[in-house]
Design a protein around this motif. Structure first.
Motif, PDB file in Angstrom:
ATOM      1  N   ALA A   7       0.834  -1.209   0.000  1.00  0.00           N
ATOM      2  CA  ALA A   7       0.000   0.000   0.000  1.00  0.00           C
ATOM      3  C   ALA A   7       0.868   1.259   0.000  1.00  0.00           C
ATOM      4  CB  ALA A   7      -0.926  -0.008   1.213  1.00  0.00           C
ATOM      5  N   ILE A   8       1.955   1.231   0.774  1.00  0.00           N
ATOM      6  CA  ILE A   8       2.857   2.395   0.828  1.00  0.00           C
ATOM      7  C   ILE A   8       3.517   2.625  -0.524  1.00  0.00           C
ATOM      8  CG2 ILE A   8       4.968   3.298   1.884  1.00  0.00           C
ATOM      9  CD1 ILE A   8       4.267   1.730   4.407  1.00  0.00           C
ATOM     10  N   LEU A   9       4.037   1.558  -1.123  1.00  0.00           N
ATOM     11  CA  LEU A   9       4.694   1.672  -2.425  1.00  0.00           C
ATOM     12  C   LEU A   9       3.709   2.122  -3.495  1.00  0.00           C
ATOM     13  CD1 LEU A   9       6.811  -1.615  -2.221  1.00  0.00           C
ATOM     14  CD2 LEU A   9       7.682   0.722  -2.062  1.00  0.00           C
ATOM     15  N   ARG A  10       2.494   1.616  -3.409  1.00  0.00           N
ATOM     16  CA  ARG A  10       1.467   2.001  -4.392  1.00  0.00           C
ATOM     17  C   ARG A  10       1.140   3.488  -4.277  1.00  0.00           C
ATOM     18  NH1 ARG A  10      -3.735   2.636  -3.483  1.00  0.00           N
ATOM     19  NH2 ARG A  10      -3.777   1.400  -1.551  1.00  0.00           N
ATOM     20  N   LYS A  11       0.958   3.960  -3.051  1.00  0.00           N
ATOM     21  CA  LYS A  11       0.596   5.361  -2.841  1.00  0.00           C
ATOM     22  C   LYS A  11       1.739   6.305  -3.224  1.00  0.00           C
ATOM     23  CE  LYS A  11      -2.739   4.255   0.792  1.00  0.00           C
ATOM     24  NZ  LYS A  11      -3.058   4.320   2.243  1.00  0.00           N
ATOM     25  N   GLY A  14       1.228   7.161  -6.545  1.00  0.00           N
ATOM     26  CA  GLY A  14      -0.039   7.816  -6.809  1.00  0.00           C
ATOM     27  C   GLY A  14      -1.042   6.906  -7.479  1.00  0.00           C
ATOM     28  N   TRP A  15      -0.878   5.588  -7.274  1.00  0.00           N
ATOM     29  CA  TRP A  15      -1.754   4.607  -7.912  1.00  0.00           C
ATOM     30  C   TRP A  15      -2.893   4.213  -6.997  1.00  0.00           C
ATOM     31  CZ3 TRP A  15       2.016   0.475 -10.383  1.00  0.00           C
ATOM     32  CH2 TRP A  15       2.710   1.086 -11.451  1.00  0.00           C
ATOM     33  N   THR A  16      -4.026   3.896  -7.594  1.00  0.00           N
ATOM     34  CA  THR A  16      -5.120   3.265  -6.870  1.00  0.00           C
ATOM     35  C   THR A  16      -4.898   1.753  -6.881  1.00  0.00           C
ATOM     36  OG1 THR A  16      -6.449   3.026  -8.878  1.00  0.00           O
ATOM     37  CG2 THR A  16      -6.705   5.077  -7.622  1.00  0.00           C
ATOM     38  N   GLN A  17      -5.684   1.035  -6.116  1.00  0.00           N
ATOM     39  CA  GLN A  17      -5.585  -0.422  -6.139  1.00  0.00           C
ATOM     40  C   GLN A  17      -5.936  -0.972  -7.518  1.00  0.00           C
ATOM     41  OE1 GLN A  17      -8.226  -1.534  -2.907  1.00  0.00           O
ATOM     42  NE2 GLN A  17      -6.534  -1.648  -1.438  1.00  0.00           N
ATOM     43  N   GLU A  18      -6.873  -0.332  -8.182  1.00  0.00           N
ATOM     44  CA  GLU A  18      -7.254  -0.761  -9.528  1.00  0.00           C
ATOM     45  C   GLU A  18      -6.105  -0.566 -10.515  1.00  0.00           C
ATOM     46  OE1 GLU A  18      -9.032   1.189  -7.580  1.00  0.00           O
ATOM     47  OE2 GLU A  18     -10.708  -0.157  -7.094  1.00  0.00           O
ATOM     48  N   LYS A  19      -5.380   0.548 -10.361  1.00  0.00           N
ATOM     49  CA  LYS A  19      -4.249   0.822 -11.245  1.00  0.00           C
ATOM     50  C   LYS A  19      -3.135  -0.191 -11.033  1.00  0.00           C
ATOM     51  CE  LYS A  19      -1.476   3.175 -13.977  1.00  0.00           C
ATOM     52  NZ  LYS A  19      -1.661   3.188 -15.453  1.00  0.00           N
ATOM     53  N   LEU A  20      -2.833  -0.525  -9.786  1.00  0.00           N
ATOM     54  CA  LEU A  20      -1.813  -1.529  -9.501  1.00  0.00           C
ATOM     55  C   LEU A  20      -2.234  -2.887 -10.044  1.00  0.00           C
ATOM     56  CD1 LEU A  20       0.761  -2.545  -8.206  1.00  0.00           C
ATOM     57  CD2 LEU A  20      -0.431  -2.675  -6.014  1.00  0.00           C
ATOM     58  N   ALA A  21      -3.499  -3.223  -9.911  1.00  0.00           N
ATOM     59  CA  ALA A  21      -3.998  -4.492 -10.438  1.00  0.00           C
ATOM     60  C   ALA A  21      -3.827  -4.546 -11.955  1.00  0.00           C
ATOM     61  CB  ALA A  21      -5.464  -4.673 -10.065  1.00  0.00           C
ATOM     62  N   THR A  28      -8.178  -6.886  -8.827  1.00  0.00           N
ATOM     63  CA  THR A  28      -8.178  -5.910  -7.729  1.00  0.00           C
ATOM     64  C   THR A  28      -8.341  -6.585  -6.380  1.00  0.00           C
ATOM     65  OG1 THR A  28      -9.170  -4.279  -9.218  1.00  0.00           O
ATOM     66  CG2 THR A  28      -9.246  -3.793  -6.869  1.00  0.00           C
ATOM     67  N   ARG A  29      -9.130  -7.634  -6.330  1.00  0.00           N
ATOM     68  CA  ARG A  29      -9.338  -8.351  -5.074  1.00  0.00           C
ATOM     69  C   ARG A  29      -8.022  -8.929  -4.547  1.00  0.00           C
ATOM     70  NH1 ARG A  29     -10.906  -8.481  -0.279  1.00  0.00           N
ATOM     71  NH2 ARG A  29     -11.338 -10.553   0.590  1.00  0.00           N
ATOM     72  N   THR A  30      -7.160  -9.387  -5.456  1.00  0.00           N
ATOM     73  CA  THR A  30      -5.860  -9.914  -5.047  1.00  0.00           C
ATOM     74  C   THR A  30      -5.018  -8.830  -4.393  1.00  0.00           C
ATOM     75  OG1 THR A  30      -5.869 -11.577  -6.810  1.00  0.00           O
ATOM     76  CG2 THR A  30      -3.733 -11.009  -5.854  1.00  0.00           C
ATOM     77  N   VAL A  31      -5.014  -7.626  -4.988  1.00  0.00           N
ATOM     78  CA  VAL A  31      -4.278  -6.496  -4.411  1.00  0.00           C
ATOM     79  C   VAL A  31      -4.825  -6.170  -3.025  1.00  0.00           C
ATOM     80  CG1 VAL A  31      -3.727  -4.039  -4.660  1.00  0.00           C
ATOM     81  CG2 VAL A  31      -3.689  -5.541  -6.672  1.00  0.00           C
ATOM     82  N   GLN A  32      -6.119  -6.173  -2.883  1.00  0.00           N
ATOM     83  CA  GLN A  32      -6.730  -5.871  -1.588  1.00  0.00           C
ATOM     84  C   GLN A  32      -6.345  -6.902  -0.528  1.00  0.00           C
ATOM     85  OE1 GLN A  32     -10.859  -5.781  -2.728  1.00  0.00           O
ATOM     86  NE2 GLN A  32     -10.783  -3.644  -3.416  1.00  0.00           N
ATOM     87  N   ARG A  33      -6.329  -8.176  -0.920  1.00  0.00           N
ATOM     88  CA  ARG A  33      -5.956  -9.229   0.033  1.00  0.00           C
ATOM     89  C   ARG A  33      -4.503  -9.091   0.459  1.00  0.00           C
ATOM     90  NH1 ARG A  33      -8.835 -12.854  -3.470  1.00  0.00           N
ATOM     91  NH2 ARG A  33      -6.833 -13.654  -4.210  1.00  0.00           N
ATOM     92  N   LEU A  34      -3.635  -8.787  -0.502  1.00  0.00           N
ATOM     93  CA  LEU A  34      -2.211  -8.624  -0.178  1.00  0.00           C
ATOM     94  C   LEU A  34      -1.994  -7.452   0.765  1.00  0.00           C
ATOM     95  CD1 LEU A  34      -0.541  -9.295  -3.646  1.00  0.00           C
ATOM     96  CD2 LEU A  34      -0.198 -10.618  -1.570  1.00  0.00           C
ATOM     97  N   GLU A  35      -2.661  -6.352   0.509  1.00  0.00           N
ATOM     98  CA  GLU A  35      -2.490  -5.168   1.356  1.00  0.00           C
ATOM     99  C   GLU A  35      -3.046  -5.379   2.759  1.00  0.00           C
ATOM    100  OE1 GLU A  35      -3.906  -1.639  -0.491  1.00  0.00           O
ATOM    101  OE2 GLU A  35      -2.387  -1.663  -2.088  1.00  0.00           O
ATOM    102  N   SER A  36      -3.992  -6.306   2.883  1.00  0.00           N
ATOM    103  CA  SER A  36      -4.544  -6.591   4.208  1.00  0.00           C
ATOM    104  C   SER A  36      -3.736  -7.628   4.961  1.00  0.00           C
ATOM    105  CB  SER A  36      -5.994  -7.086   4.070  1.00  0.00           C
ATOM    106  OG  SER A  36      -6.040  -8.341   3.396  1.00  0.00           O
TER     107      SER A  36
END
Length: 210
Positions: A7-11, A14-21, A28-36
């Motif tokens: 999450a820190i690296l993504r922010k 300036g990326w959203t979770q959708e952009k990183l996905a 996107t769900r995978t990104v959310q699970r990893l960040e949690s």
């Protein structure tokens, strides 16, 4: 392993979770699970790390002595090795193409110089020779992008994005720099000098023949 820094690296980018996905080609769900803090496969972690231009180990605040952590460290090492091989071989191919092209251009110039008895034909030959330089360079770049780089990407699938490899250090603090390929430049210059020497030796023979 501990809490991830995804999450820190993504922010920082300036990326959203959708952009990183999208950039990492995961959902996107995978990104959310990893960040949690949920676990993921090494391949998924590799895709995320590639998108963020970091080593896999950099996705975590720290690594413990677990088997998964050891696999991550080993994967980062293999990734760095393949990236260096990718860069080295690409440099070798590129130097080889430029060397052959320059030698051919000087050979063509020697042939054009034989036409100096006819000023118009000689002038046209010189103009054509000058035009060939940017055309030749463009062809080499097309070959590099369309054939060499895809071939190397298939041969070294773990290789990192070469545009980012010079911007930071890998997990062992060994920076991969262009100077590591200096011996290839020396080899290319030597081949160029030898090629030009051959042309200069061959030129008098051409004039005698014609």
């Amino acid at each position: 392993m501990t809490k991830t820094r995804i999450a820190i690296l993504r922010k920082q980018r300036g990326w959203t979770q959708e952009k990183l996905a999208e950039e990492s080609q995961v959902n996107t769900r995978t990104v959310q699970r990893l960040e949690s803090g949920e676990d993921a496969s090494l391949e998924t972690l590799r895709l995320i790390a590639n998108a963020l231009d970091v080593q896999i180990a950099d996705l975590f605040e720290s690594l413990d002595d677990s088997d998964k952590s050891k696999e991550i460290i080993n994967l980062d090492s293999r990734k760095a090795k393949q990236t260096q091989q990718w860069l080295t071989i690409r440099s070798f191919y590129r130097l080889g193409m430029y060397t052959v092209f320059i030698v051919l251009m000087f050979t063509l110039l020697s042939a054009v110089s034989l036409l100096n008895d006819d000023s118009w034909i000689g002038l046209i030959g010189i103009i054509f020779w000058i035009i060939l330089w940017p055309l030749g360079v463009s062809v080499i770049k097309i070959i590099q992008v369309s054939w060499i780089e895809p071939y190397l990407s298939r041969k070294y699938p773990m290789a990192e994005n070469p545009k980012s490899v010079y911007k930071r250090q890998d997990s062992n603090n060994l920076e991969i720099q262009k100077k590591s390929h200096s011996w290839l430049w020396i080899l290319g210059i030597l081949l160029l000098v030898i090629g030009i020497g051959c042309v200069l030796v061959f030129l008098p023979l051409l004039k005698i023949i014609f």
